[in-house]
Scaffold this motif. Structure first.
Motif, PDB file in Angstrom:
ATOM      1  N   VAL A   1       0.843  -1.202   0.000  1.00 30.11           N
ATOM      2  CA  VAL A   1       0.000   0.000   0.000  1.00 30.11           C
ATOM      3  C   VAL A   1       0.874   1.247   0.000  1.00 30.11           C
ATOM      4  N   ARG A   2       1.956   1.212   0.766  1.00 31.80           N
ATOM      5  CA  ARG A   2       2.821   2.391   0.859  1.00 31.80           C
ATOM      6  C   ARG A   2       3.598   2.646  -0.434  1.00 31.80           C
ATOM      7  N   THR A   3       3.678   1.652  -1.308  1.00 32.30           N
ATOM      8  CA  THR A   3       4.354   1.878  -2.591  1.00 32.30           C
ATOM      9  C   THR A   3       3.431   2.553  -3.605  1.00 32.30           C
ATOM     10  N   LEU A   4       2.145   2.632  -3.322  1.00 30.27           N
ATOM     11  CA  LEU A   4       1.189   3.279  -4.233  1.00 30.27           C
ATOM     12  C   LEU A   4       1.358   4.792  -4.170  1.00 30.27           C
ATOM     13  N   PRO A   5       0.969   5.509  -5.225  1.00 30.55           N
ATOM     14  CA  PRO A   5       1.196   6.966  -5.288  1.00 30.55           C
ATOM     15  C   PRO A   5       0.642   7.719  -4.081  1.00 30.55           C
ATOM     16  N   ASP A   6      -0.564   7.396  -3.646  1.00 35.49           N
ATOM     17  CA  ASP A   6      -1.186   8.111  -2.522  1.00 35.49           C
ATOM     18  C   ASP A   6      -1.316   7.240  -1.285  1.00 35.49           C
ATOM     19  N   GLY A   7      -0.603   6.117  -1.250  1.00 37.75           N
ATOM     20  CA  GLY A   7      -0.640   5.257  -0.082  1.00 37.75           C
ATOM     21  C   GLY A   7      -2.052   4.793   0.247  1.00 37.75           C
ATOM     22  N   TYR A   8      -2.436   4.959   1.512  1.00 33.90           N
ATOM     23  CA  TYR A   8      -3.767   4.516   1.952  1.00 33.90           C
ATOM     24  C   TYR A   8      -4.882   5.377   1.359  1.00 33.90           C
ATOM     25  N   ASP A   9      -4.539   6.543   0.820  1.00 33.71           N
ATOM     26  CA  ASP A   9      -5.548   7.419   0.214  1.00 33.71           C
ATOM     27  C   ASP A   9      -5.685   7.177  -1.280  1.00 33.71           C
ATOM     28  N   THR A  10      -5.017   6.134  -1.788  1.00 29.33           N
ATOM     29  CA  THR A  10      -5.159   5.790  -3.207  1.00 29.33           C
ATOM     30  C   THR A  10      -6.596   5.351  -3.484  1.00 29.33           C
TER      31      THR A  10
END
Length: 642
Positions: free
Chosen positions: A517-526
């Motif tokens: 999840v933390r590797t996604l652009p907006d993390g938990y707000d993706t």
């Protein structure tokens, strides 16, 4: 995808019943009971508006009589009386002219009284203006009544869907059910918006005009009524021909929507297996069926308006001829005939409107019947009130001589007994169709047992409310479900209370979802959509597992929940599960070796019965059904893990 009993085609089953237009129409009208106040206001506005519109032609007829009387009077010698002028005309052999002028109130030598004509026209203008304003208010009231009624109908459908058993959805295509909840309700709303006010106005106009027609001339009124039976025959014959086609139109719409929904959600597999052409062909066939049904429905109902216009024109000709003869005989004034011709138009127009709206009404009632079929579907057994609750939730599950069958003729689970103590992890294995998932469905009360009982902490789950039962159970299925929103919102969906971001992240770490999840652009707000675009199948599964952990359940149910993650991730998840399952009862349906090796008890199911029970090593040593499954399915997995 097929449920336990398989999917039934949308066109099958109860959807094939013939249209019950009368009862469905009555039931649709009954939906307006909560709007009685609005309906009474609507009727009051329409009655007054129609009354004013009906009086209008009579007032205009008076203006015509004033103008005609002025024209006639101006040509007559001043100083003579009306009787003297008429006697003079008869003496000169113009008796027919004298008879015609007998009903005209003229004054010899006096021209048009423009003041009187102006007053009459202003009165007519005021009457029509007030009638128009009242009709505008009536339209507003119609919109209010219809929108609130459709709003309640949607609420009824939503509430009904939540009360339907899982078996209802297993037997039907999802798109077909969605079509009833969306397209059919929208069609009902549009039908009521376009026809309700007009129908009330048309019926009251017919009544009001008929009264005025008899008031002006009973003979002309009878002439006008000659065409009514013909109008009735036309409307009845055409309506009977078109109604079945409207039923078929909306039935085919549901089938087509189901196909589109399935092909869209499974478009990847359609392309992988090269089924685009077959899918397009099936779509074309269903689209052709919808076209044929829609064309026939609109064609048959569309014939009604020109036929009714022909009858209306026939009525107009009869009234004009007979009215002209009555004017020539001096029985009626020209203004009365003019008013009567307007009345004949006003009389025919509502009949034509009613006929032209027949297709709308038929289409709306056809949709209403489909919605009522959904509302009448058999519901799951109601929860007991008040429901029983365990004194303490510990997670002890007991199955006592449980029997269950989807089909009354085909037994699936027979005389199954099992006791699971709090904190135990139970793995359930067996070939496809053995009843593994069915066992979990019974525990969750998606289906009720047909024999025996299931107890949770000493309480029969049938005496508990479903909400209470499921509140203590966290479940992760093989098929992931996400909704459009952020990842944090999707994880928090499992909690029955407001949770903090820290709790969400802790649940994600426990499920080993935090790293990706933390590797996604907006993390938990993706933000992800309901298809989970942007994350892999395994990552979606991790999110759903984190959601289950956040629910803080007493019982964990994982139905092949780790089937979409790789072996290394699964091992990590099993370690996290071992920690989180401490003090919780866990039911795990899986084929992966790691899950089964860690279980306190392994149940081997065949044909709905537990054929073996024990720990991994014990069952291997017994060299029975589990050993055969192990050799067939798990040997390769052992090599990979070891």
């Amino acid at each position: 995808m097929a449920g336990p009993m398989g999917r039934m085609m949308a066109g099958g089953g109860p959807d094939q019943r013939s249209m019950d237009f009368k009862n469905s129409g009555k039931r649709l009208v009954a939906q307006f009971r909560p709007e009685r106040g609005t309906i009474f206001g609507l009727l009051a506005c329409v009655v007054i508006s129609v009354a004013l519109n009906v009086i209008g032609p009579k007032i205009l007829g008076q203006a015509t009589d004033l103008v005609f009387a002025g024209i006639v009077g101006r040509r007559m010698p001043a100083g003579a009386s009306k009787e003297q002028v008429l006697d003079s005309l008869r003496a000169r052999g113009q008796g027919s002219v004298a008879d015609m002028l007998r009903s005209t109130d003229f004054t010899p030598g006096q021209g048009i009284d423009f003041d009187a004509v102006g007053r009459v026209l202003l009165l007519a203008l005021g009457v029509f203006l007030v009638a128009g304003l009242l009709m505008a208010v009536a339209t507003r009231l119609v919109n209010r009544a219809v929108n609130r009624t459709v709003y309640r109908l949607r609420e009824q459908v939503q509430a009904k869907l939540s009360r339907l058993p899982l078996s209802y959805f297993d037997k039907r295509q999802r798109g077909e059910v969605l079509s009833r909840a969306t397209n059919d309700i929208d069609n009902i709303g549009q039908t009521l918006q376009q026809s309700m006010g007009q129908l009330i106005n048309a019926v009251l106009t017919v009544i009001g005009v008929l009264v005025m027609m008899f008031y002006v001339s009973w003979l002309l009124a009878l002439v006008a009524l000659v065409t009514v039976p013909l109008s009735f025959v036309v409307a009845t014959r055409v309506g009977k021909r078109s109604q079945p086609h409207f039923v078929q139109q909306w039935r085919t719409t549901g089938t087509l929507n189901a196909h589109i929904e399935e092909m869209y959600t499974g478009h990847t597999l359609v392309k992988v297996f090269g089924r685009q052409e077959q899918s397009a062909k099936q779509f074309a066939e269903q689209n052709d069926e919808l076209y044929e049904a829609g064309f026939k429905a609109q064609f048959h109902s569309g014939v009604m308006q020109p036929l009714m216009m022909f009858v209306s024109n026939l009525n107009y000709v009869l009234v004009a001829v007979v009215g002209g003869l009555r004017v020539a005989s001096g029985t009626l004034s020209i203004g009365d005939v003019q008013a009567f011709i307007q009345y004949s138009r006003q009389f025919s127009m509502p009949l034509t409107q009613i006929a032209s709206m027949a297709n709308l009404v038929q289409s709306g009632v056809a949709s209403a019947e489909r919605v009522f079929e959904l509302l009448d579907a058999e519901e799951q057994e109601a929860d007991p009130v008040p429901g029983t609750r365990p004194a303490e939730r510990r997670g002890r599950v007991e199955l006592d001589h449980v029997s269950f069958r989807y089909d009354p003729e085909k037994p699936l689970i027979e005389d199954l007994s099992l006791t699971v103590e709090p904190g135990q992890t139970v793995a359930i294995v067996g070939p496809t169709g053995a009843g593994k998932t069915t066992l979990v469905n019974l525990l969750m009360r998606f289906y009720d047992v047909t024999g025996g009982r299931i107890s949770l902490d000493g309480v029969d789950i049938r005496t508990m409310s479903r909400d209470d039962l499921r509140a203590g159970i966290g479940m992760v299925l093989q098929d992931t479900w996400l909704f459009g929103g952020t990842i944090a919102e999707n994880i928090a969906y499992g909690a029955s209370r407001e949770v903090t971001r820290g709790e969400i992240e802790e649940a994600a770490r426990a499920a080993h979802a935090d790293r990706f999840v933390r590797t996604l652009p907006d993390g938990y707000d993706t933000v992800i959509d309901d298809e989970g675009t942007g994350v892999s199948a395994g990552e979606k599964q991790l999110i759903t597992i984190a959601r289950a952990f956040l629910s803080e359940p007493v019982i964990l149910v994982l139905d092949e929940a780790t089937s979409s993650v790789d072996t290394r991730t699964e091992v990590l998840i099993q370690k996290a599960m071992a920690k989180l399952a401490d003090g919780r009862t866990s039911f795990v349906i899986a084929h992966r070796l790691s899950t089964i090796r860690d279980a306190d008890t392994i149940l081997v199911m065949e044909n709905g019965s537990i054929v073996e029970q024990g720990a991994h090593a014990e069952l291997l040593a017994a060299d029975g059904a589990y050993a055969r499954l192990y050799q067939a399915q798990f040997a390769q997995a052992v090599a990979e893990v070891d």
